[in-house]
Design a protein around this motif. Structure first.
Motif: not given
Ligand SMILES: Cc1cc2nc3c(=O)[nH]c(=O)nc-3n(C[C@H](O)[C@H](O)[C@H](O)COP(=O)(O)OP(=O)(O)OC[C@H]3O[C@@H](n4cnc5c(N)ncnc54)[C@H](O)[C@@H]3O)c2cc1C
Length: 414
Positions: A227-243
């Motif tokens: 959904r973010l890719r549709e709205l922003v026009g760029r690929e978006v990805f997550e970087i997992p972090g601390l619990p």
């Protein structure tokens, strides 16, 4: 119908329970607390280092020597475990057991893993990638300068380089709150209004390549990244972090929801404190919960209690390691279990664990099976430093598969 009890609800316990159910057992999970999944990165690490970076984890797992759990289970059980979890959660886990990908960690390391969530895919590191790493001022423990700087310093597994710029946005999910938790962000992004507000903030980020964000892209709503890719026009990805880790929680929730749908009983907050046994068989386990003891009889028991971190392995005041429920035989390296060189070799203590045969039944050094109907799976097993070599989830899957195969063969013999 044969009854099975699984002790523990980490990845090994949940996998064992679901596969026991598929094999026709009347299954109950008895667990003291949540397993380690929600502390994890939400990926399936099969084998990342051996000790060099591994490209093909299934192949490298086949070269592990006894007593490593992969040498005990064999790679067929591992391959089936990887295949099973992908069949079971096809929308949540992509990738395969024969290729590791490198994903950025929260300190900008290039972390090898075999299966990853779709929301991480556009961050798979390769030559020429132009990344924008975006921190959220209201979210702590995510420093884009550290991540971008370290990523640019390293070579990608294909021998190239990435470029990475660090950026910051404001994205307030609760009025006036300046350090909201990952769960608060994820809940806000389960709603389209939250996703739209985040997209609006991301629209100002310079560059055209993928945008890396803290892993908070929704707990319940799949594909917030799309959904973010549709709205922003760029690929978006997550970087997992601390619990608490949102990708780890997604994995845990998905497996638990499946247990509920399949009507597998889940007894929570119940610490197993003892058992009854006769003729080399465990007839029941005993829990202590809500101020009383309760016995659970079972034909088969799969013990997936974790390691030191969950209390299934303990160090006594005399410096000896013991398994805390059944007193099972352990493999313990000779010499000191802990050395003083913190940055040196892995501490021998971490390879201590239960000794089993390839059927996952605990046994003595000369191969004598301790309890005919008790199998062991997951972090309790001896012979590996799972966080160091990045093999914990693969070992959990392979050993759960092998343990359930033994349970099924016992059922057929009855
Ligand atoms: C700090 C840390 C970092 C790690 N990093 C990585 C990594 O980067 N990559 C990787 O592959 N692996 C990693 N691992 C290992 C990985 O988390 C586990 O190997 C994997 O999740 C499998 O866990 P498990 O199901 O065997 O046990 P756990 O997830 O620990 O679950 C054990 C379960 O048993 C229950 N239990 C324990 N005792 C009792 C009792 N007496 N009665 C009832 N229930 C009981 C607990 O409540 C819990 O539900 C890491 C582990 C730690 C501790």
């Amino acid at each position: 119908m044969s009854t099975a009890i699984v002790i523990g609800s980490g990845l090994a316990g949940l996998t064992a329970a679901l596969r026991l159910d598929e094999a026709g057992f009347d299954t109950t999970i008895v667990t003291m607390g949540l397993g380690g999944l929600q502390l994890s990165q939400g990926t399936i690490d099969v084998l990342g280092y051996a000790p060099e970076r591994v490209d093909n984890p299934l192949e490298a797992a086949g070269t592990r020597q006894d007593p490593h759990p992969y040498a005990v289970t064999g790679t067929a059980a591992l391959a089936e475990g990887i295949d099973w979890i992908q069949r079971t959660l096809p929308d949540l886990l992509h990738g395969d057991g024969e290729h590791n990908v490198a994903l950025p960690s929260v300190v900008g390391a290039m972390r090898p893993t075999a299966l990853y969530q779709p929301s991480m895919a556009s961050g798979i590191l390769r030559d020429g990638l132009d990344l924008s790493i975006v921190g959220i001022r209201q979210y702590k423990d995510f420093y884009p300068e550290l991540i971008a700087g370290n990523l640019e310093r390293q070579m990608t597994p294909d021998g190239g380089r990435v470029s990475a710029r660090a950026c910051w946005i404001d994205f307030e999910v609760r009025d006036g709150e300046c350090d909201s938790s990952a769960v608060t962000f994820a809940r806000a992004l389960d709603r389209d209004e939250g996703v739209r507000r985040l997209a609006w903030a991301l629209a100002k980020i310079p560059g055209a390549g993928p945008i890396g964000l803290p892993a908070v892209l929704g707990l319940k709503t799949p594909n917030v990244h799309e959904r973010l890719r549709e709205l922003v026009g760029r690929e978006v990805f997550e970087i997992p972090g601390l619990p608490p880790s949102i990708p780890g929680m997604r994995l845990n929730e998905a497996l638990r929801a499946l247990c509920t749908r399949r009507r597998i009983r889940l007894v929570q907050g119940a610490k197993v404190i003892g058992f009854d046994a006769a003729d080399s068989r465990v007839s029941s386990i005993r829990t202590h919960a809500a101020g009383r003891d309760v016995d659970y009889p079972a034909d088969v028991i799969i013990y997936a209690g974790g390691g030191f971190e969950s209390g299934a392995l303990e160090v006594t005041s005399h410096g000896r390691v013991r398994e805390s429920i059944f007193g099972l035989p352990l493999i313990t390296p000779d010499g000191a279990l802990v050395h003083g060189d913190y940055w040196g070799e892995e501490q021998p203590l971490f390879s201590v664990g239960v000794r089993t045969g390839s059927d996952m039944r605990a046994c003595t050094e000369d191969g004598h099976v301790v309890y005919e109907n008790l199998c062991v799976a997951g972090s309790l097993l001896a012979g590996s430093s799972r966080w160091d070599e990045k093999s914990g989830e693969g070992i959990a899957l392979a050993s759960a598969v092998a343990a359930v195969a033994t349970a099924s063969s016992m059922k057929e013999d009855q």
